[in-house]
Design an enzyme around this catalytic site. Structure first.
Site, PDB file in Angstrom:
ATOM      1  N   GLU A  75      10.023  11.142  25.292  1.00 29.52           N
ATOM      2  CA  GLU A  75       8.606  11.160  24.900  1.00 29.52           C
ATOM      3  C   GLU A  75       7.707  11.701  26.001  1.00 29.52           C
ATOM      4  O   GLU A  75       6.809  12.506  25.738  1.00 29.52           O
ATOM      5  CB  GLU A  75       8.152   9.760  24.475  1.00 29.52           C
ATOM      6  CG  GLU A  75       8.680   9.315  23.122  1.00 29.52           C
ATOM      7  CD  GLU A  75      10.036   8.628  23.201  1.00 29.52           C
ATOM      8  OE1 GLU A  75      10.571   8.494  24.322  1.00 29.52           O
ATOM      9  OE2 GLU A  75      10.566   8.218  22.152  1.00 29.52           O
ATOM     10  N   HIS A 144       8.251  -3.212  18.400  1.00 29.99           N
ATOM     11  CA  HIS A 144       8.026  -2.155  17.398  1.00 29.99           C
ATOM     12  C   HIS A 144       6.846  -2.453  16.476  1.00 29.99           C
ATOM     13  O   HIS A 144       6.835  -1.993  15.337  1.00 29.99           O
ATOM     14  CB  HIS A 144       9.284  -1.980  16.531  1.00 29.99           C
ATOM     15  CG  HIS A 144      10.276  -1.006  17.089  1.00 29.99           C
ATOM     16  ND1 HIS A 144      10.989  -1.252  18.217  1.00 29.99           N
ATOM     17  CD2 HIS A 144      10.661   0.223  16.666  1.00 29.99           C
ATOM     18  CE1 HIS A 144      11.799  -0.233  18.468  1.00 29.99           C
ATOM     19  NE2 HIS A 144      11.608   0.694  17.543  1.00 29.99           N
TER      20      HIS A 144
END
Lengths: 341, 345
Positions: A75, A144
């Site tokens: 990322e 998450h």
């Protein structure tokens, strides 16, 4: 109602059929990629897999591997790559699979994307869009389930959009892609299947313009992203008791349309703010501060905030439900606010 | 094994004019930074000031091997990169002084120089943070089917940041025209490389990505020139990214606020004995490219440029406070300089 606040927009002639929030985003990207060859898309599994949430469905087939790029799980690396490409004049759309993984790329977003225009005296632009879904509700537990609107909205140099409807998802994303500044585009996992009208290829939703989702004179409720829908169902509950709430969706947190929010609060004299993030130093805390600055003398009650509980998200379904804002929490907050009359 | 051979043959060998230009550039960087240090001590320059004195061969050798339109990124130790790219020393010094005439309008300072007209895409303050940006510049070249080459310049400290591995992998995976140039000055601030890296042969990091790499004598401007020339050819003609490790030494501490007490005098003397300016002068004298007369002329010219740069910076107006929020966004929403730069009014 403020003249600036767009009411729920009618479907454009070209797109009468209601489409999902997911498909609205796909349309935005497809149309912008057709319109501008400098727009490209990159991210984890955006190509062959067509996106973890299928938002990029069909785009690889239509635009090929040059413009729809599957990345490694890096990322920081590919967000940084997007920044460099944007500085060179391309218009990257970088998809992060979820907002949770943006934390890995935060140095690139905060230190580079948000800073290059300023610290180099305006020599370069960074027309980058970083799209990512956030939010909880699927028992994905502590790592998450983030809602990090406040983190990004804190940073001068970034723009932050958080669409609640398919119309805004499409119109704001198109505006984001055409914007010359870096945009953090916060989608909601819980809204991808939500259907509604969308605008045509040239219908952009401008940044910094709030939308009134419901009219009412008893209390203003400012709701962010998916919380708009939680709030609307709470408002229907309250309407049964004769309490009419005005629901305002800021649509973008940076720039923030404080004028429309304040105008509504001046009319109703009461405000509740609903967000999915945490309460401490959150979006709600900031909006409350801004509203106090703008309309303290007009308020008949302290501003109330509804947020997720101040805990990491638990896995157990019942606890997750308890941690997330529910319509009943909004109803209770409005009642509390009115009770202070 | 470090390549130290400087017996270059054409076309690898720069012609006499380029050799002289490289020499002048190195002298300019040395004198510019010595004067900047003096101005820092006088309080005319704020913040951090990281000097690259001792590293001139690595900076000039690498940049001279590129085309002027090959984009480069750098670290916060980047005055030399700007000067080697031909940025006006006056505007670079004015940036250090924080004046409106600075190359970034006084908003960046020593650590954040940029000269986009000269394809110098900036100095960045976070170790390793600018590396993927260079890969993005390389991606843009490839996307547009251009024939320029992007070079990421970073230090040995950055090789232990994860984003380097991510960047090298993507560049190799997608065959992007990128050179990873690590200027190994053997210290991450005060920590010696052998206390920070399990393997101090940094060029070996490329091997994991199937990328060619070379370790060069970073005190030899010609060795660096030749290495980067080949790396640029690989990137330009074969779309093959590569890594160059140039081994050099900074004579001063990490920044002006570092008293530099941990490095041994013996170590400093060993490196300074191989001073890149002196070494290059010897080569140039040996082949007759430089005479005592031309060397004196170069030094005089540099002295004038540097003094003019200091005078220009000193006489330049401050940055108008009204510009405080000017470059936060492309189109400011507010005239309010106290922030809220995007709040519609």
């Amino acid at each position: 109602m403020s003249t600036k606040a767009a009411s729920a927009p009618a479907a454009s002639p070209g797109a009468a059929k209601p489409v999902s929030y997911r498909e609205a985003l796909t349309q935005a990207m497809r149309e912008e990629m057709q319109r501008d060859p400098s727009v490209f898309l990159m991210g984890e599994d955006v190509g062959r897999y067509e996106g973890a949430f299928k938002v990029t469905r069909g785009l690889l087939r239509e635009f090929g591997e040059r413009r729809v790029v599957d990345t490694p799980i890096s990322e920081a690396g590919f967000v940084g790559l997007g920044i460099g490409a944007a500085m060179a004049g391309l218009r990257p759309i970088v998809e992060l699979m979820t907002v949770n993984f943006s934390i890995v790329a935060m140095d690139q977003i905060v230190n580079n994307a948000a800073k290059v225009r300023y610290m180099f005296g305006g020599q370069v632009a960074c027309p980058l869009v970083v799209r990512m879904p956030g939010g909880a509700g699927h028992q994905l537990a502590a790592q998450h389930s983030h809602s990090l609107e406040a983190w990004f909205a804190h940073i001068p140099g970034l723009k932050v959009a958080a669409p609640a409807t398919p119309f805004d998802a499409k119109g704001l994303l198109k505006a984001a892609i055409r914007d010359d500044d870096p945009v953090i585009f916060l989608e909601s996992e819980g809204l991808y299947a939500k259907k509604g009208p969308v605008g045509g290829p040239d219908e952009l939703v401008p940044f910094g313009r709030a939308a009134a989702r419901r009219a009412g004179s008893d209390c203003t409720i400012v709701a962010i992203s998916r919380m708009v829908w939680i709030t609307l169902s709470a408002a229907e509950e309250l309407a049964k008791e004769g309490i009419e709430c005005e629901v305002i969706d800021p649509r973008t947190l940076r720039p923030l349309d404080i004028e429309t929010l304040a105008a509504s609060v001046r009319r109703t004299s009461r405000a509740v703010i609903v967000e999915e993030g945490w309460p401490e130093c959150g979006v709600g805390a900031n909006l409350a501060a801004r509203l106090y600055e703008e309309c303290f003398d007009d308020l008949d009650a302290p501003i109330a905030r509804v947020s997720s509980a101040d805990v990491p998200m638990p896995y157990a379904k019942n606890l997750e439900m308890a941690a997330l804002p529910q319509p009943a929490d909004v109803v209770a907050a409005v009642r509390r606010t009115l009770g202070a009359r | 094994m470090t390549e130290t051979d400087t017996t270059l043959l054409p076309p690898e060998r720069p012609d006499a004019a380029l050799m002289l230009q490289m020499y002048e550039s190195m002298v300019l960087i040395r004198r510019f930074e010595e004067r900047a240090a003096e101005e820092y001590m006088k309080g005319h320059i704020g913040g951090f000031l990281h000097l690259a004195i001792g590293e001139e061969a690595a900076v000039v050798g690498s940049i001279s091997a590129l085309r002027p339109d090959d984009p480069i990124t750098s670290t916060y130790r980047e005055h030399g990169q700007a000067l080697a790219r031909g940025s006006d020393p006056k505007r670079v010094m004015a940036e250090l002084f924080g004046r409106s005439t600075g190359i970034c309008g006084g908003l960046g300072g020593s650590m954040h120089l940029m000269d986009v007209e000269r394809h110098f895409y900036g100095g960045y303050g976070i170790v390793g943070g600018s590396i993927p940006l260079a890969v993005g510049l390389g991606f843009a070249i490839s996307y547009r089917e251009g024939d320029s080459v992007a070079m990421a310049m970073f230090g040995d400290g950055a090789t232990n940041q994860g984003v380097l591995a991510e960047s090298m992998n993507m560049a190799a995976l997608w065959k992007l025209p990128v050179i990873f140039f690590v200027l190994n000055n053997h210290y991450g601030m005060g920590t010696a490389i052998d206390r920070a890296s399990a393997d101090t042969d940094l060029f070996k990091r490329a091997e994991a990505h199937g990328m060619p790499a070379k370790q060069l004598d970073g005190m030899s401007v010609l060795a660096v020139y030749r290495g980067v020339l080949e790396a640029a050819r690989l990137a330009r003609e074969e779309r093959q990214p590569s890594m160059i490790e140039a081994r050099a030494y900074r004579y001063r501490g990490h920044s002006m606020s570092d008293p530099d007490t941990t490095r041994a005098d013996e170590e400093k003397e060993r490196w300074e004995a191989r001073d890149p300016l002196v070494t290059f002068e010897r080569v140039l004298y040996g082949e007759g490219t430089l005479t005592a007369e031309t060397a004196e002329a170069v030094r005089a010219s540099v002295e004038t440029q540097v003094e003019e740069a200091v005078a220009f910076a000193d006489e330049s107006p401050p940055v108008p406070e009204a510009d405080l929020a000017r470059h936060v966004y492309a189109h400011p929403w507010s005239e309010d300089p106290r922030g809220s730069a995007v709040v519609p009014r």
